[in-house]
Design a protein around this motif. Structure first.
Motif, short mmCIF file in Angstrom:
data_model
loop_
_atom_site.label_atom_id
_atom_site.label_comp_id
_atom_site.label_asym_id
_atom_site.label_seq_id
_atom_site.Cartn_x
_atom_site.Cartn_y
_atom_site.Cartn_z
N GLN A 1 0.83 -1.21 0.00
CA GLN A 1 0.00 0.00 0.00
C GLN A 1 0.86 1.25 0.00
OE1 GLN A 1 -2.43 -0.69 3.47
NE2 GLN A 1 -4.18 -1.44 2.26
N LEU B 1 2.17 1.68 -3.49
CA LEU B 1 1.12 2.19 -4.39
C LEU B 1 0.91 3.69 -4.17
CD1 LEU B 1 -1.16 1.84 -6.42
CD2 LEU B 1 -2.64 1.10 -4.52
N TYR C 1 -1.41 -1.56 -8.04
CA TYR C 1 -2.75 -2.11 -7.83
C TYR C 1 -2.75 -3.63 -7.99
CZ TYR C 1 -5.12 2.46 -7.80
OH TYR C 1 -5.57 3.71 -7.46
N ASN D 1 -8.88 -3.27 -6.20
CA ASN D 1 -7.56 -2.89 -6.69
C ASN D 1 -7.30 -3.37 -8.11
OD1 ASN D 1 -6.26 -1.43 -4.46
ND2 ASN D 1 -6.46 -3.34 -3.32
N GLU D 2 -7.77 -4.56 -8.43
CA GLU D 2 -7.56 -5.07 -9.78
C GLU D 2 -8.37 -4.25 -10.79
OE1 GLU D 2 -5.59 -6.93 -12.53
OE2 GLU D 2 -5.25 -7.39 -10.41
N GLY E 1 -8.77 -1.09 -10.54
CA GLY E 1 -7.92 0.07 -10.79
C GLY E 1 -6.85 -0.23 -11.81
N ALA E 2 -6.23 -1.42 -11.73
CA ALA E 2 -5.21 -1.80 -12.71
C ALA E 2 -5.84 -1.95 -14.09
CB ALA E 2 -4.53 -3.09 -12.28
#
Length: 1392
Positions: free
Chosen positions: A1196, A1199, A1217, A1236-1237, A1239-1240
């Motif tokens: 984190q 990131l 992410y 988070n995925e 976001g990627a």
């Protein structure tokens, strides 16, 4: 000047480049005693000199053999790398004389007295003295110093090669024969025994004595943890101050405590007896000196050192009796005698030698230049009579090895430069001698400068004012950085006098690099100490015997009023001017005569009594910085005016840096080439169109009147020839789109010389005019260093040529503002570079030719730049540190010796403590009274600041100091620092750590503080006390001699790396390491760079043990040569951590990564782009061992850092992410992982579209996570319905495999390792072909890997240093510093 070989050998012995003294028989001139029997072999193996199976691979030893044998080499031994296809001529010429001569290995038996014989494997090319060194390193023979080696009764010459020793063969027995002592040998033996007893004591390293320094790598990882490779037993929990968002910045962990810091006590006292020297009758009986010894048991003994050895006599403290006491013990070694006298000594000394032998040789090898630690523990001050003797005797620098005289530094320096340099062995010997003499000179000059400032040296002109006094100590001339006799009155007074030595050092460096045979510069060291600047120089023979006016035969001594020249200097300086881009120019002297000079007018030429031609006063070697010269605003571009230039400075000695000159000329040359190429293409197109029209007209005429066409009136042949000529031009000159930059240069130059006709001369003229060339017929950019120099009258002033010369200097100054500074900022924005502290920032700016006086300009530009908040913070910190340094310099010049600690404490409290009104500690009245009496007696002998204590420091307040800092920043750097009245609020707003400012200030000013936790924000009491100031160290500046052949090998190895030829690259880098070691010794920062590169190559080839071994040595070298908290050391830690993890040493990997993170937090803070790389590595390692909670915290943080410095939609953020989603999915947090995925996925979709592989992979991952989240939610719902008796269905979460984690770590660090199957090479037949095929397979696999992962593994910008790190270029003063951690990712070139 030719030098006789005997004179050279004698001089080299005097300089300890070679030595025949019994205490250093076989000893490397760069090292002190090593350890046990394997230490010397370890050092040689560590630097690539020998190894198992490598007996035929050392170019170095074989080349030295060739030199000894008259340069005869084997015709079949040409280095294969020289014959490599595609290698350019320059590389071939650099290594044309590199040959390999086969050498044989054989085993001999060594028979020392009093112990068992042992076998020793040697090489035929080794020297006898290397066997001496092995004996002095072995545990059972290290206490012997006075002996010879004999073969069948014949004494062997120390400097003979073993292959030249008659009768020496396999199985021969060499006897160690004890020799009679002399007074000198006896003293050396006693000193050697003392060094053995103190070999485990670290106080010398902390105190900066004898080039010792600390390394903690073995303390951090330890021997036990090396053996523990069990992943299940890993302790992953970091200390609280390592965790992300921690506000703690402890200092104590910087120096990890060693459990066994000191060895067991062996003796209470070993000192010279008061009965020395022996009286005449006893000297006739062989007595040399007397010792007084107190054992641990309390026994006291008086010992006689005689020619035969050591024995106890019957003397007491009151009665002299030289007769031997009962029982009589005569021992050739003092250690043997002490073993008989003291059982405790025998036991403890044996334990000490065993512990000593377990230490790595790199922990004890001295560094070439002293490295100081700004923090140190409080060490116990013990009795040491040898140390006391050194401090108060006339030991000026190894005089014990040159009895009866001090060293002639000038003769040594000049003679080493006169050594032959045609062949590789000759160049190695020359460069090694130059480096050795230079490092000794720096040490002696630094020691002398301290003695001068401390008032321990008598001035040679004691009647003069103290600022004008000069000193001679140890054949070195010392002068102070003050304006003597108004010499710099019109240039800025003391401000100019302070900066002049630094400019002069740049000039010395430039002329040394030019290396013109017959032209000599003085050995020069500039030392900053206690607020003073001292220049130390070697002394020209005879210069003190005559007036300066009589000595100078070239240049001017009165700023251009009288100028003289000389034919010999004209010849020599013509060569140097060509190399340094200095324009020869004519000036008019006071007698209205024109004199042509080939340097700045300040440069003086003096012919010494030794017949050599010296140049000195090189402070104006480089052109004036026109941005800091009052030019008026007539010809200044608007963009330059907008930045506030030109502006006045405190002095008129602002010169451009040599790096800027080089970059400017390269830039103008590219302008010239491109403009000429564009004009040439236009000319070709024009002629081609014209020819087509002529051909059409001729065809029409031929149809209408064929007879006339074939007649004499039509020059058909000429037309045909002209047409062919134009076709040839069109064929040989490619279009601009097809030309690379190098091809443009070559083709344009070729066209200029061969194919340009008279019609094309105009192209060159236009291109030269466009590029600002001084010549109309060719590219010619050179600088007149006397432009904008007061008092100089130019003969051609007012002419067009003179205006061109002025414009070039103005353009070069504008080049700093218009090109170099924007380029630096752009590279920081693209994260190609990322300075971490003031040292790396300074080096990066200097590497681009940007002087530090532009710091305010850079800060103003960066202030509002996007994604560069860290750089603005660093720039403001540097502004504050440098301004505080300027104030501190003046502040300390008014402080006497008795108040030094109190004054420094007061300054630090006002600088960093939050305590409102710190008051200086009171000094005892009797001390002040005594000091005044003593100082009155020395009024004319010492500096006024030492003699008459100024108590102005006692009235300094925090408000006054920070107000002065703000004013200094505005006046010197032209930057307005807001909110400086309340320093705590300002530092908090800028998020500048006080511990960072403390570290920077102490390192710059040479302060050493007690290591403890300092409370900066305490309102009740000051932060610092007088007891916290442990020491003050001098800060020397000097040139750095370069190992040119080693550098060329390294460059060739880098070229092989770019081509993917890793095997060849490894061999070349290994040879580079050998040559660096031969020149510098085993401990040097560039050797660390070579070892780091070799470790990378081993890792890429999956040779993990070799990579670990090499990288561990690189860490030790960086800690000891660069500093414990230097950014390069952090880089080395991260490399070693990666290799440890790949070797399944997870605990060690985490310890090293935590150490690197701690150092980065201490040096700067967490808000730096490098923390994304650090935290990603830590998070992945923790992920691999199942510590998901800790892993998430670090990922984190990575990131957040990526978003802050790369942007929320950057590929760096996408990778962050994705990594975070992986760990959360392993923990079962599918909701968080899904978020988070997503976001990627959004970032990949935005950058690449929906059809790209990365977008598809992220989409598949989203589907998987969605399915897992839905399944988990259904299970939870069923549990709720079923109640407390419900059974939880097993949920399948696969933990990551070790190989997948390692692959991901390699991916984010930009490293591709060659699989074992690719590296496999058969032992017989077709070896080279198979290796080439393997490398091609590696390339193909590599390309597929890159094609698949390029966008995610690489950030949208290149990391620093496209290739692997390089040692400093011979033409640069500063080495381009590597950014910490990002150097791991700098292996992008390897993956590309």
């Amino acid at each position: 000047m030719e030098v006789e070989q005997s004179h050279i050998n004698n001089l080299l012995k005097d300089m300890k480049v070679i030595t025949d003294s019994p205490d250093t028989k076989g000893q490397c001139p760069f090292t002190s005693t090593f350890g046990d029997k394997s230490d010397i072999e370890n050092v040689m193996k560590a630097n690539g000199h020998c190894g198992e199976g490598d007996s035929n691979n050392s170019l170095l030893l074989n080349e030295m053999s060739a030199m000894v044998n008259g340069g005869q080499t084997s015709p079949v031994s040409k280095d294969k790398d020289v014959k490599e296809n595609g290698k350019d001529d320059s590389d071939a010429s650099n290594m044309e004389d590199v040959v390999v001569i086969p050498e044989s290995m054989f085993t001999i038996k060594i028979s020392p007295p009093g112990t068992d014989a042992f076998d020793l494997q040697v090489s035929s090319s080794e020297l006898v003295q290397e066997i001496h060194q092995v004996l002095m390193d072995r545990e059972d023979t290290c206490h012997r110093t006075c002996f010879t080696l004999q073969l069948e009764g014949v004494i062997l010459d120390n400097f003979a090669e073993l292959k030249t020793v008659e009768g020496l063969k396999e199985g021969s027995v060499l006897k160690v024969v004890e020799e009679p002592y002399t007074v000198r040998e006896a003293r050396i033996h006693v000193r050697h025994v003392r060094d053995l007893i103190k070999s485990l004591d670290s106080s010398d390293a902390y105190n900066g004595v004898d080039c010792q320094s600390m390394t903690f790598i073995n303390t951090i990882i330890g021997d036990d943890s090396r053996k523990n490779n069990n992943v299940d037993a890993v302790d992953c929990t970091p200390p609280s101050y390592i965790m992300p968002k921690s506000k703690e910045r402890p200092l104590v962990p910087l120096l990890p405590s060693k459990l066994e810091n000191k060895g067991p006590p062996c003796m209470k006292m070993v000192t010279m007896s008061g009965w020395n020297p022996p009286p005449g009758p006893r000297r006739l009986h062989g007595d040399l000196l007397y010792l007084y010894v107190v054992t641990v048991e309390g026994g006291t003994y008086h010992i006689t050192a005689s020619t035969r050895g050591f024995f106890v006599n019957q003397s007491t403290l009151d009665v002299f009796n030289s007769k031997a006491s009962e029982p009589k013990h005569l021992s050739h070694s003092l250690v043997e005698l002490l073993n008989k006298l003291s059982p405790t000594f025998r036991k403890n000394f044996s334990q000490l030698l065993k512990k000593r032998s377990h230490r790595h040789p790199f922990e004890r090898v001295p560094t070439p230049f002293q490295t100081f630690s700004w923090l140190a523990p409080s060490t116990e001050h013990s009795v040491d009579t040898i140390r006391a003797e050194d401090a108060f005797s006339s030991r000026l620098g190894y005089e014990e090895h040159i009895p009866g005289q001090t060293r002639d530094w000038n003769e040594e320096t000049m003679t080493t430069r006169e050594l032959p340099r045609k062949q590789l062995p000759e160049r190695l010997l020359r460069e090694r001698a130059i480096f050795k003499v230079h490092s000794d000179f720096v040490m002696a000059a630094t020691r002398g400068a301290v003695a001068v400032i401390d008032g321990n040296v008598m001035a040679i002109n004691p009647g003069e004012e103290s600022k004008q006094q000069m000193f001679i100590w140890n054949n070195i001339f010392f002068s102070l950085g003050f304006d003597v006799k108004d010499h710099y009155k019109d240039l800025g007074g003391d401000h100019a006098a302070y900066v002049a030595p630094n400019n002069d050092l740049h000039g010395v460096k430039a002329y040394c690099n030019a290396d013109v045979e017959g032209l000599y510069t003085l050995g020069t060291v500039v030392v900053d100490y206690r607020g003073y600047r001292i220049t130390a120089q070697s002394i020209i023979p005879g210069i003190l015997e005559r007036e300066q006016e009589e000595s100078v035969i070239y240049g001017s001594i009165d700023f251009g009023k009288s100028v003289v020249s000389n034919e010999k200097y004209t010849e020599l300086l013509t060569k140097s001017a060509q190399h340094l881009k200095i324009l020869p120019h004519k000036v008019i002297n006071s007698e209205k005569e024109e004199v042509k000079i080939y340097s700045s007018i300040e440069c003086k030429g003096i012919r010494g009594n030794d017949g050599r031609h010296y140049i000195l006063d090189l402070l104006r070697t480089f052109p004036t910085d026109a941005n800091y010269w009052p030019l008026g605003n007539d010809n200044v571009p608007e963009e330059i005016k907008a930045l506030g230039f030109p502006r006045e400075h405190r002095h008129k000695l602002c010169r451009l840096r040599p790096e800027l000159v080089e970059s400017f000329i390269d830039n103008r040359y590219m302008v010239f080439i491109r403009y000429a190429a564009s004009l040439l293409m236009q000319e070709q197109q024009k002629h081609q169109t014209s020819n087509n029209e002529i051909n059409k007209d001729q065809n029409k005429q031929a149809e209408s009147n064929p007879e006339k066409v074939n007649g004499e009136s039509t020059p058909n042949g000429m037309a045909a020839e002209k047409g062919e000529e134009e076709v040839e031009k069109t064929e040989v000159t490619p279009t601009e789109g097809d030309m690379t930059e190098q091809e443009k240069k070559l083709n344009t130059i070729s066209a200029t010389k061969e194919t340009f006709g008279e019609n094309h001369i105009d192209i060159i003229k236009k291109a030269a005019l466009f590029a600002g060339s001084l010549s109309n017929t060719e590219f010619d950019i050179r600088f007149n260093p006397d432009i904008y120099s007061d008092g100089v009258i130019h003969a051609h002033e007012g002419t067009e040529q003179f205006e061109r010369e002025k414009k070039i200097i103005i353009d070069a100054a504008h080049f700093v503002l218009g090109v170099q500074i924007p380029t630096f900022i752009r590279e920081c924005q693209e994260h190609t570079i990322a300075p971490l502290d003031g040292t790396t920032l300074t080096e990066m700016l200097h590497q681009r030719g940007i002087n530090m006086r532009y710091l305010g300009t850079v800060t103003a530009i960066v202030q509002n730049a996007a994604l560069l908040t860290y750089l603005y913070k660093l720039l403001v910190s540097e502004l504050i540190t440098r301004s505080a340094k300027h104030i501190y310099k003046t502040y300390m010049q008014g402080v006497g010796m008795v108040n030094l600690a109190a004054a420094k404490t007061q300054f630090l409290n006002c600088y960093l403590s939050s305590f409102a009104n710190p008051l200086p500690a009171k000094t005892e009245d009797e001390m002040n009274g005594y000091g005044r009496k003593k100082n009155k007696k020395k009024k004319n002998r010492t500096l006024p600041t030492i003699a008459n204590d100024n108590n102005g420091w006692a009235s300094l307040t925090p408000l006054d100091l920070w107000s002065s800092i703000k004013t200094e920043i505005k006046d010197y750097f032209h930057f307005e620092l807001e909110g400086c009245e309340d320093k705590d609020t300002m530092l908090q707003n800028l998020q500048i750590q006080k511990v960072t400012l403390l570290r920077e200030f102490c390192r710059r000013m040479g302060l050493q503080l007690l290591i403890r936790e300092y409370v900066f924000d305490g309102k009740q009491k000051p932060t610092f006390t007088e007891d916290d100031i442990l020491n003050v160290f001098p800060q020397p500046k000097h040139i750095n001699p370069v190992a040119s052949d080693a550098y060329n090998f390294y460059q060739s190895g880098q070229a092989k790396i770019q081509q993917g030829l890793y095997r060849d690259a490894t061999e070349l880098i290994q040879e580079s390491l050998n040559l660096f070691t031969n020149v510098y010794g085993p401990m040097h920062s560039e050797i660390g760079t070579c070892m780091r590169t070799l470790a990378k190559l081993h890792y890429i080839n999956a040779e993990l043990p070799e990579a670990l071994d090499m990288q561990e040595k690189a860490v030790m070298i960086s800690e000891r040569c660069n500093g414990l908290d230097h950014p390069t050391t952090m880089t080395e830690y991260m490399h070693l951590a990666l290799y440890c993890f790949a070797s399944n040493q997870v605990t060690n990997a985490l310890k090293l990564m935590y150490r690197a993170r701690y150092l980065a937090m201490l040096v700067f803070g967490e808000d730096h782009p490098e923390f994304a790389q650090i935290d990603s590595n830590i998070g992945l390692v923790l992920h691999g061992v199942g510590e998901y909670d800790l892993s998430i915290k670090f990922l984190q943080s990575a990131l957040y850092n990526s978003i802050q410095f790369h942007g929320a939609k950057s590929l760096k953020a996408a990778l962050g992410y994705h990594l975070l989603a992986r760990v959360q999915s392993c923990k079962g947090n599918f909701r968080g992982a899904l978020k988070n995925e997503k976001g990627a996925y959004q970032i990949y979709k935005q950058h690449y579209g929906e059809t790209h592989d990365k977008t598809k992979e992220s989409s598949e991952c989203l589907k998987y996570l969605t399915h897992q989240a839905v399944t988990l939610q259904k299970t939870m719902n069923e549990i709720k319905k079923a109640g407390p008796r419900a059974a939880m269905q097993p949920f399948n979460i696969t933990p990551p495999s070790f190989s997948s984690v390692l692959e991901t770590i390699d991916m984010i660090n930009g490293i591709f390792r060659i699989p074992f199957t690719v590296r496999a090479v058969p032992k017989e037949g077709g070896e080279k072909k198979t290796e080439e095929n393997g490398e091609e397979m590696a390339k193909e696999t590599k390309e597929k890997q890159i094609e698949k992962e390029k966008e995610s593994t690489q950030t949208e910008v290149k990391k620093e240093d496209e290739g692997m790190d390089e040692p400093s270029s011979p033409s640069s003063l500063e080495e381009e510093p590597s950014s910490p951690v990002s150097d791991l990712a700098s292996d992008d070139s390897v993956t590309r």
